[in-house]
Design a protein around this motif. Structure first.
Motif, mmCIF file in Angstrom:
data_model
loop_
_atom_site.group_PDB
_atom_site.id
_atom_site.type_symbol
_atom_site.label_atom_id
_atom_site.label_comp_id
_atom_site.label_asym_id
_atom_site.label_seq_id
_atom_site.Cartn_x
_atom_site.Cartn_y
_atom_site.Cartn_z
ATOM 1 N N ILE A 110 41.262 45.528 34.105
ATOM 2 C CA ILE A 110 41.028 45.544 35.552
ATOM 3 C C ILE A 110 39.927 44.551 35.895
ATOM 4 N N GLU A 111 40.165 43.818 36.966
ATOM 5 C CA GLU A 111 39.132 42.977 37.560
ATOM 6 C C GLU A 111 39.035 43.393 39.013
ATOM 7 N N ALA A 112 37.863 43.868 39.400
ATOM 8 C CA ALA A 112 37.634 44.298 40.786
ATOM 9 C C ALA A 112 36.306 43.704 41.236
ATOM 10 N N ARG A 116 34.545 44.772 35.651
ATOM 11 C CA ARG A 116 35.607 44.577 34.671
ATOM 12 C C ARG A 116 35.792 45.897 33.935
ATOM 13 N N ILE A 142 39.694 55.941 40.780
ATOM 14 C CA ILE A 142 39.943 54.999 41.869
ATOM 15 C C ILE A 142 41.343 55.284 42.404
ATOM 16 N N PHE A 148 44.963 48.403 47.466
ATOM 17 C CA PHE A 148 43.840 48.017 46.615
ATOM 18 C C PHE A 148 44.267 47.079 45.490
ATOM 19 N N ILE A 149 45.560 46.974 45.234
ATOM 20 C CA ILE A 149 46.063 46.132 44.141
ATOM 21 C C ILE A 149 46.465 44.777 44.713
ATOM 22 N N ARG A 160 44.324 42.702 39.192
ATOM 23 C CA ARG A 160 43.208 42.339 40.066
ATOM 24 C C ARG A 160 43.242 43.280 41.256
ATOM 25 N N MET A 161 42.111 43.946 41.492
ATOM 26 C CA MET A 161 42.016 44.894 42.598
ATOM 27 C C MET A 161 40.976 44.419 43.602
ATOM 28 N N ILE A 162 41.189 44.770 44.838
ATOM 29 C CA ILE A 162 40.206 44.543 45.893
ATOM 30 C C ILE A 162 39.836 45.920 46.422
ATOM 31 N N LEU A 163 38.618 46.331 46.091
ATOM 32 C CA LEU A 163 38.166 47.680 46.447
ATOM 33 C C LEU A 163 37.204 47.611 47.626
ATOM 34 N N ALA A 168 33.793 52.025 44.188
ATOM 35 C CA ALA A 168 33.628 52.116 42.734
ATOM 36 C C ALA A 168 32.363 52.871 42.339
#
Length: 170
Positions: A110-112, A116, A142, A148-149, A160-163, A168
């Motif tokens: 995961i990269e947010a 990581r 999460i 979010f994806i 890759r997520m955008i939170l 988090a």
């Protein structure tokens, strides 16, 4: 689309049913979909090197490898006999390549933003499905929400997520 681009799914065996009904008995291949909807999906047969769609008026499974069928345009035994011995095809379902289960993402990196981590679990719930993600300091939950994806790379097993800010840290 040509027949070569389609999947063979069945073979027409013999006439079946009342003498004038045009009913046919099919041998289903293992490529035949378990959830076949005859109202939505035509079968195809090759006639004069062209794929001809066959819409089912009646489709009745007979075990795992058989079915009885009546096609709209082959409604007499004389017409239906033209299909005996022929292979039936289906167009490949393009959406099936995009289908996956959220559980399939366990183990993905995961990269947010600056974070990581790794998806360690998936908690299925109708109300709020969650990913368990380990960012190096223990598992955090999460929401497993499409919004979010940003991107899933299945080949490299990365997400890759955008939170939203602060999510988090909860």
């Amino acid at each position: 689309m040509t027949i070569d681009e389609m999947i063979p799914v069945a073979r027409v065996g013999k006439l079946f049913g009342a003498a004038l009904s045009g009913g046919l008995s099919l041998t289903l291949y293992d490529t035949f979909p378990a959830e076949f909807d005859p109202a939505e999906n035509p079968l195809f047969v090759e006639i004069d090197s062209l794929p001809v769609p066959l819409w089912c008026d009646r489709f009745e499974r007979r075990g795992m490898a058989g079915a009885n069928v009546e096609f709209a345009d082959f409604d007499t035994s004389r017409r239906a006999e033209e299909l005996v011995g022929r292979i039936l095809y289906m167009a490949e379902d393009e959406e099936s390549d995009d289908e996956f289960y959220m559980e399939d993402l366990i183990g993905f990196a995961i990269e947010a933003g600056e974070l990581r981590g790794t998806v360690t679990d998936y908690y299925d719930s109708d109300m709020n499905p969650l990913f368990g993600i380990d960012f190096g300091d223990g598992e955090r939950l999460i929401p497993a929400a499409e919004e979010f994806i940003a991107r899933i790379d299945f080949d490299r097993r990365r997400i890759r997520m955008i939170l939203p800010d602060g999510l988090a840290e909860l």
